[in-house]
Design an enzyme around this catalytic site. Structure first.
Site, short mmCIF file in Angstrom:
data_model
loop_
_atom_site.label_atom_id
_atom_site.label_comp_id
_atom_site.label_asym_id
_atom_site.label_seq_id
_atom_site.Cartn_x
_atom_site.Cartn_y
_atom_site.Cartn_z
N GLY A 177 -3.90 -31.28 -64.71
CA GLY A 177 -4.60 -32.00 -64.56
C GLY A 177 -6.14 -31.69 -63.83
O GLY A 177 -5.65 -31.30 -63.19
N LYS A 178 -6.41 -32.64 -63.30
CA LYS A 178 -7.46 -32.78 -62.31
C LYS A 178 -6.88 -32.56 -60.49
O LYS A 178 -7.39 -31.68 -59.78
CB LYS A 178 -8.62 -33.24 -62.29
N VAL A 232 1.71 -29.42 -63.17
CA VAL A 232 3.60 -30.36 -63.74
C VAL A 232 3.93 -28.83 -64.41
O VAL A 232 3.75 -27.97 -65.63
CB VAL A 232 3.25 -31.15 -64.67
N ASP A 238 -4.17 -47.43 -64.40
CA ASP A 238 -4.71 -46.01 -64.67
C ASP A 238 -3.98 -45.53 -66.35
O ASP A 238 -3.46 -44.66 -66.60
CB ASP A 238 -4.61 -44.94 -63.61
N ASP A 270 2.61 -40.98 -65.17
CA ASP A 270 1.74 -41.15 -63.94
C ASP A 270 1.57 -41.84 -63.38
O ASP A 270 0.70 -42.64 -63.36
CB ASP A 270 -0.04 -40.59 -64.90
#
Length: 288
Positions: free
Chosen positions: A92-93, A97, A223, A241
């Site tokens: 991700g940004k 992981v 989110d 997340d």
């Protein structure tokens, strides 16, 4: 007119045979050249793909494994939290992981937040106003360390309340260790966004999890989308997340909840599932 010797006569049979063999030899040479060129091209393609893969791996290493992060991983190995770290499976940004192995041989997920990511500058709204994280010292590394602890704490609260989330295991600076959501072979659970068969039961289960999250864990995800709602191998809905999740006392918690509900409804409606009106669903989650 006298015909010269040999003029107009057919070539002897042995000469025709020699010519034929020469032509076949030329054809064989051409075929071998084509075959060699084809093999060379295939080898080039394989090597190019390998180089690209190595380049991607090197990029991940350079982005993630600076010296402070390596020291954290080493400490976790020495403390018996991890046995080894394997390949990364999600990017991700803000983080990468990885699959890891616990000392008992079970699989874990290790989330490493990028200490060079500019994305965290946009995340202050999810910490400012949260009564659990009132003191924030300056510096990017310190902020990212707080963010990692925040996600660990959110997962802990949600898991203890009975929400289906990865069980948190440990957190140290920018490294978060949690339960691996997938099978024993290392195959990762699939997000709803990538599933073909989406049902009304899935929708009801997501609503149920959001209700438990709000009423028992005292949290709003903040989110949520089809990309961080997963299905495990047993078909259970799992929420992931939790870095952005806020306490229900956060001044913007209702605004964040409304956005989560709209995202969930939009996705399921696009898949042909009947959804509950946004305001009505928010009321169900918060009080019903």
């Amino acid at each position: 007119m006298v015909k010269e010797e040999g003029e107009g006569e057919e070539e002897p049979e042995e000469k025709q045979q020699q010519w034929k063999e020469e032509r076949e030899g030329e054809k064989d040479g051409e075929s071998k050249a084509v075959a060699n060129a084809d093999r060379s091209y295939r080898r080039y393609e394989r090597e190019s793909r390998l180089l690209r893969k190595r380049s991607e791996d090197y990029q991940v290493v350079e982005e993630v494994f600076d010296m402070p992060t390596m020291m954290v991983i080493t400490k976790m190995v020495n403390d018996g939290v991890l046995r080894s770290l394997h390949s990364h499976f999600a990017s991700g940004k803000e983080a990468r992981v990885f699959i890891a192995e616990a000392p008992d041989g079970s699989l874990l997920a290790v989330k490493i937040y990028l200490t060079v990511s500019a994305e965290f500058r946009k995340r202050m709204q999810y910490i400012a106003g949260d009564p659990r994280f009132s003191e924030i010292k300056g510096g990017t590394r310190n902020f990212i360390s707080i963010w990692a602890r925040k996600e660990f704490k959110n997962l802990q609260q949600a898991h203890n309340a009975g929400v289906r989330v990865p069980k948190p295991v440990a957190v140290e600076k920018n490294v978060l260790v949690m339960e691996f959501i997938g099978d024993n072979e290392g195959n990762v659970a699939i997000p709803l966004a990538n599933l073909e068969n989406i049902t009304a039961t899935d929708y009801s289960e997501v609503v149920k999890q959001l209700k438990i999250l709000y009423q028992k864990a005292g949290l709003v995800h903040a989110d949520l989308s089809e990309y961080n709602i997963f299905k495990d191998p047993q078909g259970h809905v799992i929420l992931l997340d939790f870095g952005s999740a806020v306490d229900v006392k956060h001044p913007n918690s209702k605004q964040f909840l409304g956005r989560d509900v709209q995202n969930v409804n939009r996705f399921f409606a696009k898949r042909g599932i009947d959804v509950i009106d946004t305001l009505q669903l928010m009321d169900i989650i918060t009080s019903g």
